[in-house]
Design a protein around this motif. Structure first.
Motif, short mmCIF file in Angstrom:
data_model
loop_
_atom_site.label_atom_id
_atom_site.label_comp_id
_atom_site.label_asym_id
_atom_site.label_seq_id
_atom_site.Cartn_x
_atom_site.Cartn_y
_atom_site.Cartn_z
N SER A 253 0.82 -1.21 0.00
CA SER A 253 0.00 0.00 0.00
C SER A 253 0.86 1.26 0.00
N LEU A 254 1.94 1.22 0.77
CA LEU A 254 2.83 2.39 0.83
C LEU A 254 3.51 2.63 -0.51
N ARG A 255 3.95 1.55 -1.15
CA ARG A 255 4.59 1.70 -2.46
C ARG A 255 3.59 2.22 -3.50
N ASP A 256 2.35 1.76 -3.41
CA ASP A 256 1.30 2.24 -4.32
C ASP A 256 1.05 3.73 -4.13
N ALA A 257 1.32 4.21 -2.91
CA ALA A 257 1.14 5.63 -2.59
C ALA A 257 2.43 6.42 -2.81
N ASN A 258 3.37 5.80 -3.56
CA ASN A 258 4.65 6.44 -3.89
C ASN A 258 5.53 6.74 -2.68
N ASP A 259 5.39 5.91 -1.65
CA ASP A 259 6.28 5.99 -0.49
C ASP A 259 7.42 4.99 -0.74
N ASN A 260 8.60 5.52 -1.01
CA ASN A 260 9.75 4.67 -1.36
C ASN A 260 10.76 4.54 -0.24
N THR A 261 10.31 4.72 0.99
CA THR A 261 11.19 4.58 2.15
C THR A 261 11.81 3.19 2.17
N PRO A 262 13.14 3.07 2.31
CA PRO A 262 13.78 1.75 2.38
C PRO A 262 13.15 0.90 3.48
N THR A 263 12.99 -0.39 3.20
CA THR A 263 12.27 -1.28 4.13
C THR A 263 13.00 -2.60 4.33
N ILE A 264 13.08 -3.00 5.60
CA ILE A 264 13.63 -4.31 5.97
C ILE A 264 12.52 -5.11 6.61
N PHE A 265 12.30 -6.34 6.13
CA PHE A 265 11.36 -7.24 6.79
C PHE A 265 12.10 -8.13 7.77
N ILE A 266 11.47 -8.34 8.94
CA ILE A 266 11.95 -9.34 9.90
C ILE A 266 10.79 -10.30 10.12
N SER A 267 11.00 -11.57 9.85
CA SER A 267 9.86 -12.49 9.87
C SER A 267 10.27 -13.92 10.17
N ALA A 268 9.34 -14.65 10.80
CA ALA A 268 9.53 -16.08 11.03
C ALA A 268 9.18 -16.88 9.79
N LEU A 269 8.59 -16.24 8.80
CA LEU A 269 8.26 -16.91 7.55
C LEU A 269 9.53 -17.15 6.74
N VAL A 270 9.81 -18.41 6.46
CA VAL A 270 11.05 -18.74 5.77
C VAL A 270 10.80 -19.39 4.41
N ASP A 271 9.51 -19.52 4.04
CA ASP A 271 9.22 -20.13 2.74
C ASP A 271 9.57 -19.17 1.62
N ILE A 272 9.97 -19.71 0.51
CA ILE A 272 10.45 -18.90 -0.60
C ILE A 272 9.37 -17.99 -1.16
N GLN A 273 8.08 -18.41 -1.05
CA GLN A 273 6.99 -17.58 -1.56
C GLN A 273 6.89 -16.26 -0.78
#
Length: 210
Positions: A67-87
């Protein structure tokens, strides 16, 4: 000015650990625990970096960033997640993430990734027997660390970045806390004595490092 980070993490213990670490490293951290809180924060403030967990209440980190990218917010982003699947990882980069850290991780690992994105790259200037880092203000002469005052640091950096050029006195005066022609002569004399630099007085114009 402190770099501002929006941290979205609903694991309170982890969130507080990361918040404390980042604050100790002189970052300005806004901690939120739900997707909606994160959206509200992005409306109210501008951040230098987002750090988002994915599985959080209200709206997932993936949906939030999309949603942020769709609103032209290009702030650098790092995800931290327990999800390890390639999808999930593939989706994270597809919606615009710059980095992805799999849980569990050492908090220091996140700090390293953040520093790499937000801290200015170190720039060493090497001139003869002098090595000077314009970011850390570390000066080495013949391999030995040398401490000089802030005024001399400003003058040194100016001369090193303008080798063989005549620097106008007015430009050099801006390096002084209490500018005056006499104070400038004294400061440059001290700099020459401290560093051994061959700074030449070009009469009526300024000074030059040759």
């Amino acid at each position: 000015m402190k770099k501002k980070i929006l941290l979205l993490e609903d694991d309170i213990l982890l969130a507080q650990t990361l918040e404390d670490l980042l604050i100790s490293e002189n970052y300005d951290v806004s901690l939120v625990t739900t997707g909606n809180e994160a959206i509200d924060k992005t409306y109210d403030e501008k951040f230098d970096l987002y750090v988002f967990d994915i599985n959080v209440p209200d709206i997932t980190g993936l949906e939030l960033l999309e949603s942020l990218r769709d609103a032209n917010d290009n702030t650098p982003t790092i995800f931290i997640s327990a999800l390890v699947d390639i999808q999930s990882i593939s989706k994270a980069f597809k919606v615009g993430a710059e980095d992805y850290i799999k849980k569990p991780f050492f908090p220091e690992e996140l700090l390293i990734r953040i520093n790499a994105k937000l801290l200015p790259k170190q720039t060493n200037i090497i001139y003869k027997n002098i090595e000077y880092n314009s970011n850390t203000k570390l000066l080495k002469i013949d391999g030995h660390i040398k401490s000089i005052g802030e005024v001399q640091e400003r003058l040194l950096e100016l001369f090193l970045n303008n080798l063989n050029q005549v620097l106008d006195k007015d430009i050099l005066l801006e390096c002084l806390d209490k500018p005056s022609p006499t104070a400038l002569r004294v400061a440059i004399t001290k700099l020459k004595q401290t560093t051994g630099l061959n700074i030449i007085n070009v009469r009526g114009v300024g000074y030059s490092l040759e």
